[in-house]
Design an enzyme around this catalytic site. Structure first.
Site, PDB file in Angstrom:
ATOM      1  N   LYS A 111     -26.678 -34.785  17.124  1.00 32.45           N
ATOM      2  CA  LYS A 111     -28.082 -34.679  16.732  1.00 32.45           C
ATOM      3  C   LYS A 111     -28.269 -34.846  15.220  1.00 32.45           C
ATOM      4  CE  LYS A 111     -29.597 -33.036  20.888  1.00 32.45           C
ATOM      5  NZ  LYS A 111     -28.435 -32.813  21.752  1.00 32.45           N
TER       6      LYS A 111
HETATM    7  C1  LIG Z   1     -28.249 -33.084  23.106  1.00 32.28           C
HETATM    8  C2  LIG Z   1     -26.873 -33.122  23.624  1.00 32.28           C
HETATM    9  C3  LIG Z   1     -26.533 -33.890  24.755  1.00 32.28           C
HETATM   10  C4  LIG Z   1     -27.553 -34.644  25.557  1.00 32.28           C
HETATM   11  O1  LIG Z   1     -28.176 -35.685  24.837  1.00 32.28           O
HETATM   12  P1  LIG Z   1     -29.551 -36.296  25.371  1.00 32.28           P
HETATM   13  O2  LIG Z   1     -29.991 -37.217  24.290  1.00 32.28           O
HETATM   14  O3  LIG Z   1     -30.490 -35.135  25.539  1.00 32.28           O
HETATM   15  O4  LIG Z   1     -29.273 -36.966  26.661  1.00 32.28           O
HETATM   16  C5  LIG Z   1     -25.200 -33.922  25.137  1.00 32.28           C
HETATM   17  N1  LIG Z   1     -24.248 -33.227  24.477  1.00 32.28           N
HETATM   18  C6  LIG Z   1     -24.546 -32.473  23.388  1.00 32.28           C
HETATM   19  C7  LIG Z   1     -23.465 -31.717  22.717  1.00 32.28           C
HETATM   20  C8  LIG Z   1     -25.861 -32.398  22.925  1.00 32.28           C
HETATM   21  O5  LIG Z   1     -26.149 -31.648  21.852  1.00 32.28           O
END
Ligand SMILES: *Cc1c(COP(=O)(O)O)cnc(C)c1O
Length: 458
Positions: A111
């Protein structure tokens, strides 16, 4: 670049509009009017660039006319200066797995890659120059901390983060509730991530409240996040120098993998995009059977994927339903009135041209972590392990890149369960374990959240 809503093509928005709003009026999602398609020669040129240069080229397609290229370039440079690796991401070969590590940013999850850029865009687009912006975000654990790291102490910005109480890992919560400045408010909602996401969507759809507090959003439904995530599909594809590459992506809200779909639309010859889900397998079910039916959220060892309403799936539906805003609107109406919709065979076939989907259980995830540790002395986080598990179901797809979405330290309790030992905190995580956590626990109620926000910003 102009944007429209998946549920109303007649609406027109600028990049700045969609950046600030997140969600389109009437509940649709924003999509760009055009998606640049690169020729083979252009792809060859892009493949020579370093990460920041490539990010500048790709992101510029989506904000040209509103951000100058040289300004975008320095914004990106600044955004990624806090990452451990100069090249932002890291590609490793672990046995026959190509692992794309996206977790070397300030809060150890992928993120950060989008959120650091978004934080700087708030300043650059001067959206909070004359009036305080209140950013509201729902998190299944990682978006919240990434948003806090990106927006903490920015002038004229407050950030309200809603996380599901007791449903995220201890380290996830600890990072979130200790690293922020005075403009950060952590709210633990007595409910699931879907409840948090619903509150945020409801508040966005309440025009009077939204304008009263000058509300903005940074959830993965914000197109700017998707745009930043497209970059690493190109980057890793180019670095592997192979022709036939698929990606296996641990998936929750369908944001990360959707960025891969856009990369493919832009001309990157990706073979398949593999959706890896945990027990909350709504995406696996819809892709394999056509039935989209949210179930109750089940807690798993991959909390960032404990989601039943995969919001970004609507962006795929737009293309699957012949780019018809009325068809998308009617399907989404079915979802809100009957809690289900069904796709036809020809629509499933269209999805299957680009996607595969596999469910991975907690037991499988634990044994994958254990196996990789034993065979390669390498530790992966549980989310990444679901990506490895899903990739293992295919032996006919050529090279598969598994997207590493989080650093294992964030899920230390689960790692201990899998391999019998704890991890040390990575050096670049600036976490003070003894610092007092600040968050407020609130009932799962729109009005209580609204009152809380109003109380804080007065
Ligand atoms: C947010 C997240 C996901 C999922 O990603 P999306 O974009 O919501 O599909 C998977 N793994 C981790 C560690 C995350 O923080």
């Amino acid at each position: 670049m102009n944007y429209f809503s998946t549920r109303d093509k007649s609406l027109e928005f600028s990049f700045k509009d969609i950046f600030l709003r997140g969600l389109a009026p009437g509940g649709g999602l924003f999509l760009p009017a055009e998606i640049k398609k690169y020729s083979q020669e252009e792809l060859n040129n892009l493949s020579q660039l370093n990460y920041n240069e490539l990010a500048t080229e790709i992101i510029f397609n989506f904000c040209s006319g509103e951000i100058k290229k040289d300004e975008l370039s320095s914004l990106i440079q600044k955004s990624y200066s806090s990452f451990k690796d100069k090249e932002v991401v890291n590609i490793k070969k672990i046995g026959n797995i190509n692992l794309l590590e996206l977790y070397h940013g300030p809060t150890l999850a992928f993120k950060d890659i989008a959120m650091q850029v978004i934080g700087n865009m708030y300043d650059h687009l001067e959206v909070a120059k004359n009036k305080t912006v209140n950013v509201i975000v729902a998190t299944s654990g990682d978006t919240g901390s990434a948003a806090i790291a990106a927006l903490s102490n920015r002038k004229n910005i407050n950030l309200f983060v809603l996380h599901p109480h007791n449903k995220i890992s201890n380290i996830q919560r600890k990072i979130m509730t200790t690293i922020g400045g005075a403009n950060i408010y952590n709210i633990a909602i007595e409910g699931s991530f879907d409840d948090c996401q619903k509150i945020v969507k409801d508040l966005f759809n309440e025009n009077s409240f939204r304008s009263k507090i000058n509300m903005s959003g940074v959830n993965s439904i914000n197109w700017a996040r998707i745009v930043c995530q497209i970059v690493y599909y190109f980057y890793s594809f180019f670095r592997l120098k192979k022709n036939n590459i698929s990606f296996s992506v641990p998936t929750g809200n369908f944001g990360d993998i959707y960025a891969g779909y856009v990369a493919k639309k832009m001309g990157l010859p990706i073979n398949k995009l593999i959706v890896a889900t945990n027990k909350n397998d709504i995406l696996q079910r819809v892709i394999n059977t056509g039935e989209y039916k949210p179930d109750k959220v089940k807690a798993t060892i991959t909390p960032s994927m404990d989601i039943q309403v995969a919001s970004n799936f609507e962006r795929l539906l737009y293309y699957i339903l012949d780019e018809s805003d009325s068809k998308v609107g009617s399907v989404m109406n079915d979802l809100s009135s009957k809690s289900i919709f069904n796709l036809e065979k020809k629509e499933i076939d269209k999805i299957k041209k680009d996607f595969e989907a596999v469910k991975v259980t907690d037991e499988e995830t634990l044994s994958i972590i254990n196996e990789i540790y034993k065979e390669h002395q390498f530790i992966i986080d549980p989310h990444t392990a679901t990506g490895v598990g899903a990739a293992k179901s295919f032996n006919n797809l050529g090279d598969i890149v598994v997207i590493g979405t989080a650093h294992p330290y964030k899920f230390n309790d689960t790692i201990k369960k899998a391999i019998g030992k704890n991890l040390d905190s990575p050096e670049h995580l600036k976490l003070n374990i003894d610092k007092k956590e600040t968050f407020d626990i609130i009932r799962n109620s729109n009005s209580e959240v609204k009152n809380y926000i109003l109380g804080k910003i007065q």
